[in-house]
Design a protein around this motif. Structure first.
Motif, mmCIF file in Angstrom:
data_model
loop_
_atom_site.group_PDB
_atom_site.id
_atom_site.type_symbol
_atom_site.label_atom_id
_atom_site.label_comp_id
_atom_site.label_asym_id
_atom_site.label_seq_id
_atom_site.Cartn_x
_atom_site.Cartn_y
_atom_site.Cartn_z
ATOM 1 N N ARG A 280 -153.800 -46.063 -55.257
ATOM 2 C CA ARG A 280 -155.223 -46.104 -54.424
ATOM 3 C C ARG A 280 -155.074 -47.735 -53.593
ATOM 4 N N HIS A 281 -153.691 -48.189 -53.226
ATOM 5 C CA HIS A 281 -153.163 -49.709 -52.328
ATOM 6 C C HIS A 281 -153.410 -50.337 -53.126
ATOM 7 N N GLN A 282 -154.032 -50.912 -54.836
ATOM 8 C CA GLN A 282 -154.658 -51.950 -54.619
ATOM 9 C C GLN A 282 -153.784 -52.523 -55.844
ATOM 10 N N TYR A 283 -153.121 -53.240 -54.354
ATOM 11 C CA TYR A 283 -150.871 -53.956 -55.202
ATOM 12 C C TYR A 283 -151.685 -55.100 -56.950
ATOM 13 N N TRP A 284 -152.364 -55.904 -55.447
ATOM 14 C CA TRP A 284 -153.031 -57.116 -56.763
ATOM 15 C C TRP A 284 -153.422 -56.622 -58.294
ATOM 16 N N GLN A 285 -154.185 -56.007 -58.156
ATOM 17 C CA GLN A 285 -154.919 -55.173 -59.165
ATOM 18 C C GLN A 285 -153.756 -54.918 -60.501
ATOM 19 N N ALA A 286 -153.393 -53.976 -59.417
ATOM 20 C CA ALA A 286 -151.802 -53.357 -60.559
ATOM 21 C C ALA A 286 -150.951 -54.020 -61.137
ATOM 22 N N LEU A 287 -150.380 -55.055 -60.327
ATOM 23 C CA LEU A 287 -149.854 -56.264 -60.644
ATOM 24 C C LEU A 287 -150.316 -57.279 -61.970
ATOM 25 N N ALA A 288 -151.696 -57.311 -62.003
ATOM 26 C CA ALA A 288 -152.700 -57.643 -62.737
ATOM 27 C C ALA A 288 -152.414 -57.316 -64.344
ATOM 28 N N TRP A 289 -152.317 -55.649 -64.483
ATOM 29 C CA TRP A 289 -152.480 -54.510 -65.453
ATOM 30 C C TRP A 289 -151.360 -54.847 -66.166
ATOM 31 N N GLN A 290 -150.009 -54.944 -64.593
ATOM 32 C CA GLN A 290 -148.404 -54.881 -65.488
ATOM 33 C C GLN A 290 -147.962 -55.530 -66.013
ATOM 34 N N VAL A 291 -148.657 -57.182 -65.790
ATOM 35 C CA VAL A 291 -147.885 -58.041 -66.454
ATOM 36 C C VAL A 291 -148.649 -58.022 -67.798
ATOM 37 N N GLU A 292 -149.721 -57.412 -67.913
ATOM 38 C CA GLU A 292 -151.053 -57.473 -69.277
ATOM 39 C C GLU A 292 -149.430 -56.461 -70.153
ATOM 40 N N ALA A 293 -149.674 -55.478 -69.438
ATOM 41 C CA ALA A 293 -149.018 -53.852 -70.451
ATOM 42 C C ALA A 293 -147.053 -54.605 -70.501
ATOM 43 N N GLN A 294 -146.469 -55.086 -70.255
ATOM 44 C CA GLN A 294 -145.383 -55.874 -70.290
ATOM 45 C C GLN A 294 -145.390 -56.931 -71.851
ATOM 46 N N ARG A 295 -145.982 -57.517 -71.900
ATOM 47 C CA ARG A 295 -146.843 -58.251 -72.805
ATOM 48 C C ARG A 295 -146.707 -57.479 -74.232
ATOM 49 N N TYR A 296 -147.156 -56.536 -74.305
ATOM 50 C CA TYR A 296 -147.018 -55.467 -75.429
ATOM 51 C C TYR A 296 -145.398 -54.652 -75.491
ATOM 52 N N SER A 297 -144.694 -54.485 -74.918
ATOM 53 C CA SER A 297 -143.060 -53.843 -74.349
ATOM 54 C C SER A 297 -142.561 -54.848 -75.280
ATOM 55 N N ASP A 298 -141.449 -53.686 -75.136
ATOM 56 C CA ASP A 298 -140.122 -54.372 -76.384
ATOM 57 C C ASP A 298 -139.586 -54.458 -74.742
ATOM 58 N N GLU A 299 -139.186 -53.807 -74.238
ATOM 59 C CA GLU A 299 -138.352 -53.736 -72.462
ATOM 60 C C GLU A 299 -139.054 -54.476 -71.355
ATOM 61 N N PRO A 300 -139.323 -55.887 -71.652
ATOM 62 C CA PRO A 300 -140.225 -55.782 -70.250
ATOM 63 C C PRO A 300 -139.528 -55.817 -68.669
ATOM 64 N N SER A 301 -139.935 -55.419 -68.118
ATOM 65 C CA SER A 301 -139.012 -55.099 -66.426
ATOM 66 C C SER A 301 -139.406 -56.270 -65.544
ATOM 67 N N PRO A 302 -138.936 -57.723 -65.281
ATOM 68 C CA PRO A 302 -138.959 -58.033 -63.976
ATOM 69 C C PRO A 302 -139.153 -57.474 -62.877
ATOM 70 N N ASN A 303 -138.046 -56.448 -62.116
ATOM 71 C CA ASN A 303 -137.801 -56.213 -61.768
ATOM 72 C C ASN A 303 -138.787 -55.135 -61.393
ATOM 73 N N ALA A 304 -139.467 -54.453 -61.697
ATOM 74 C CA ALA A 304 -140.759 -53.581 -61.678
ATOM 75 C C ALA A 304 -142.055 -54.665 -61.406
ATOM 76 N N LEU A 305 -142.385 -55.514 -61.805
ATOM 77 C CA LEU A 305 -143.918 -56.283 -61.502
ATOM 78 C C LEU A 305 -143.147 -56.758 -60.255
ATOM 79 N N TRP A 306 -141.728 -57.375 -59.863
ATOM 80 C CA TRP A 306 -141.732 -57.628 -58.374
ATOM 81 C C TRP A 306 -142.240 -56.646 -56.806
ATOM 82 N N GLN A 307 -141.273 -55.310 -57.777
ATOM 83 C CA GLN A 307 -141.875 -53.777 -56.802
ATOM 84 C C GLN A 307 -143.152 -53.707 -56.211
ATOM 85 N N THR A 308 -143.899 -54.256 -57.294
ATOM 86 C CA THR A 308 -145.404 -54.226 -56.850
ATOM 87 C C THR A 308 -145.794 -55.322 -56.812
ATOM 88 N N ALA A 309 -145.374 -56.203 -57.102
ATOM 89 C CA ALA A 309 -145.293 -57.620 -56.417
ATOM 90 C C ALA A 309 -145.008 -57.761 -54.875
#
Length: 621
Positions: A154-183
């Motif tokens: 929906r091109h709501q990239y900031w909201q997407a980033l906020a949810w990605q940051v929160e999701a990676q807190r529960y992941s065993d393999e966090p991905s900074p590259n995926a976060l920057w792709q959205t940011a």
């Protein structure tokens, strides 16, 4: 009771067989990179198989236990890539008959099904507020990731980033590259006014904001990155920022005595002299404002490729603008290994991945296909569910390329209708046939024959399922087509908006055109400022006797190319950054400059700039 549960189980199996024959709903246009939601599994320890959950549903002592087991079976089938079988179970369950606990898993399973079919609005609606209801980290992570995907679509990239940051807190393999792709997609208007309290999200907020700040003052970018490193030493983006700082510091080691030279490769003589001089005028106008660069022009018509390359090696410029002609750009991309920022003033036919060896280069073109793409997006966003656009174009290679790009970019409900004409005499018949007048005349004739001497209404009725008409032709074609369209639309029908391109806007109708009254067209912003009465534009046109608006568009391109060269590293790294230039709102993605044009209309003998998108249908999608 045994027979009842046995009946339910048999019904589910029968539904599986039926759904295997159904097709997945039609998918919308796919972005260049989209996470594969089918790979988002729960990975729970000691998880049961779908067969185990179905057996448990069969043996369940009551409806509550049965429905809970069926919900878990649906989730497990999704992990097993049995999407249609999962959908069969979900379709039979009534959420009103589920416990609160089962309803959470039911919503998650529905959200995953919608994501599998790329129905992102439904994902958003189904899963919003659900992550907080789970205690297991696997379910929290998956729900947040799905919400992030949906927000990104929906091109709501900031909201997407906020949810990605929160999701990676529960992941065993966090991905900074995926976060920057959205940011990197977050625009300045999407960025919250205040810094978030969460430290990780605050680091992303600051990094995004630094990029947008640097667009105004590129020379301050290094200092902004230094401050960021000091403020967020343990942030997930630290390695990426460290590599930027290291790369920038190496680039700054160039000899300061030659670091103010911009080499410009243009055809300043020969067949394309007028085009080259127009671009040159724009470049000179921009540099004269800042007086921080020295320009060296190289005539690509007079010098061979080897001589041009030798000249650049001698100059060691801070940046290069050009060449302009497509053939020259292709030659440079294939043969040059110059590690210097370069703004090519055209695109190549081959895949631009050929140019990725020099990540300092971008491609900036005024190609007409861009206008067709933006017209398609512009019209599809306002097209109603019951209507479709009509494209009327000449049967020539150039027009056919425009039509194909228009069709490829269409995201409306109904596919566009296309009518091609081969010569001038075919235009009237093409309009009448496309708007349904030919069929209407035949029906009137049939009624008259059946009615005998009874007088019947002889007014032809045009089609009512057309949301807008697109004319990708030149001014001469549009002048002929527009009157045919106006008289072919039934007087009692709703007026159909007609759209054109910048080709319908020339120096002869720079200030307006009564013959084209109502025509909406896309244009370089510089040419329609103040209704076409741009003082600087008109002064430039007066100084260049005999030149047309086509040269003015190239001058705007040259002007903007200097700004792009100054901001190239920032815009390359972050597609969410934009620069408001004379030729459009500019952004860079995959080394290609995207140019958002201005929409204007001929109204009552003048030109009106459209601040908001007109509604081409009764209801927006």
């Amino acid at each position: 009771m045994f027979k009842a549960y046995r009946f339910v189980f048999i019904a589910i199996i029968a539904c599986f067989a039926l759904t295997q024959c159904t097709s997945v709903p039609k998918r919308t246009q796919t972005p260049q990179e989209r996470p594969d939601v089918q790979q988002q599994t729960l990975d729970l320890e000691d998880a049961k198989s779908s067969a185990d959950w179905l057996e448990e549903a069969w043996q369940a002592p009551n409806d509550i236990a049965k429905n809970s087991a069926l919900v878990q079976a649906a989730l497990t089938l999704q992990d097993e890539k049995e999407w249609q079988k999962s959908a069969a179970i979900l379709a039979r369950l009534d959420k009103n008959q589920l416990t609160n606990d089962a309803n959470r898993y039911f919503r998650l399973a529905k959200g995953r099904w919608y994501a599998h079919n790329q129905q992102w609005p439904q994902v958003y609606k189904t899963l919003e507020g659900l992550p907080e209801q789970f205690t297991q980290k696997e379910y929290k992570r998956l729900t947040l990731e799905l919400l992030a995907f949906a927000a990104g679509e929906r091109h709501q990239y900031w909201q997407a980033l906020a949810w990605q940051v929160e999701a990676q807190r529960y992941s065993d393999e966090p991905s900074p590259n995926a976060l920057w792709q959205t940011a990197s997609q977050v625009t300045q208007s999407q960025l919250p006014a205040e810094r978030p309290r969460d430290l990780v999200l605050a680091g992303w907020w600051r990094l995004i904001d630094n990029h947008h700040q640097a667009m105004t003052s590129p020379s301050a970018f290094s200092a902004l990155l230094d401050n960021w490193q000091n403020s967020f030493p343990n942030h997930p983006a630290r390695e990426r920022v460290n590599s930027w700082v290291s790369s920038d510091s190496q680039s700054n080691e160039v000899d300061k005595s030659t670091n103010t030279i911009i080499a410009v490769l243009l055809p300043l003589s020969g067949q394309y002299e007028a085009q080259g001089l127009a671009v040159r005028d724009g470049i000179i106008a921009k540099v004269s404002e800042t007086k921080s660069y020295e320009l060296v022009f190289i005539d690509t018509h007079q010098l061979s490729f080897e001589e041009q390359q030798s000249k650049l090696e001698e100059l060691k410029p801070a940046g290069v603008i050009g060449p302009l002609l497509k053939g020259s750009v292709t030659e440079w991309v294939r043969q040059t290994s110059l590690n210097t920022p370069q703004v090519f003033l055209n695109q190549i036919d081959a895949d631009t991945s050929e140019a990725t060896a020099n990540s300092h280069s971008i491609f900036f073109a005024l190609n007409p296909e861009t206008e067709a793409e933006q017209a398609s997006e512009f019209m599809s966003s306002a097209s109603s569910r019951t209507k479709r656009p009509l494209v009327l174009a000449a049967n020539t290679p150039g027009s056919q390329r425009m039509v194909e790009r228009y069709k490829e970019s269409w995201s409306g409900i109904n596919e566009p209708s296309v009518s091609l004409f081969s010569q001038r005499d075919d235009m009237k018949s093409a309009v009448e046939a496309s708007l349904g007048l030919v069929g209407s005349k035949e029906r009137i004739r049939a009624v008259k024959i059946a009615a005998g001497k009874i007088i019947v209404d002889e007014q032809e009725r045009s089609r009512r399922d057309i949301s807008g008409i697109y004319l990708p032709g030149n001014l001469q074609q549009v002048r002929l087509l527009k009157p045919f369209i106006d008289v072919s639309i039934s007087p009692f029908a709703e007026r159909i908006p007609v759209y054109g391109t910048s080709s319908a806007h020339e120096l002869t109708n720079q200030l307006g055109d009564n013959d084209l009254n109502g025509l909406i067209f896309s244009e370089t912003p510089w040419l329609v400022q103040n209704g076409g009465q741009n003082v600087l534009l008109n002064q430039w046109l007066d100084a260049r006797s005999g030149w047309e608006l086509s040269q003015a568009r190239l001058a705007a391109m040259g002007y903007d190319s200097v700004d792009l060269l100054q901001r190239l590293p920032i815009m390359q790294r972050m597609p969410g950054t934009h620069w408001k230039g004379l030729s459009g709102v500019l952004s860079v993605e995959n080394q290609v400059v995207n140019r958002q044009l201005q929409w204007a209309a001929f109204k009552n003998g003048s030109i009106t700039v459209l601040e908001e998108q007109p509604n081409a249908g009764k209801n927006n999608r």
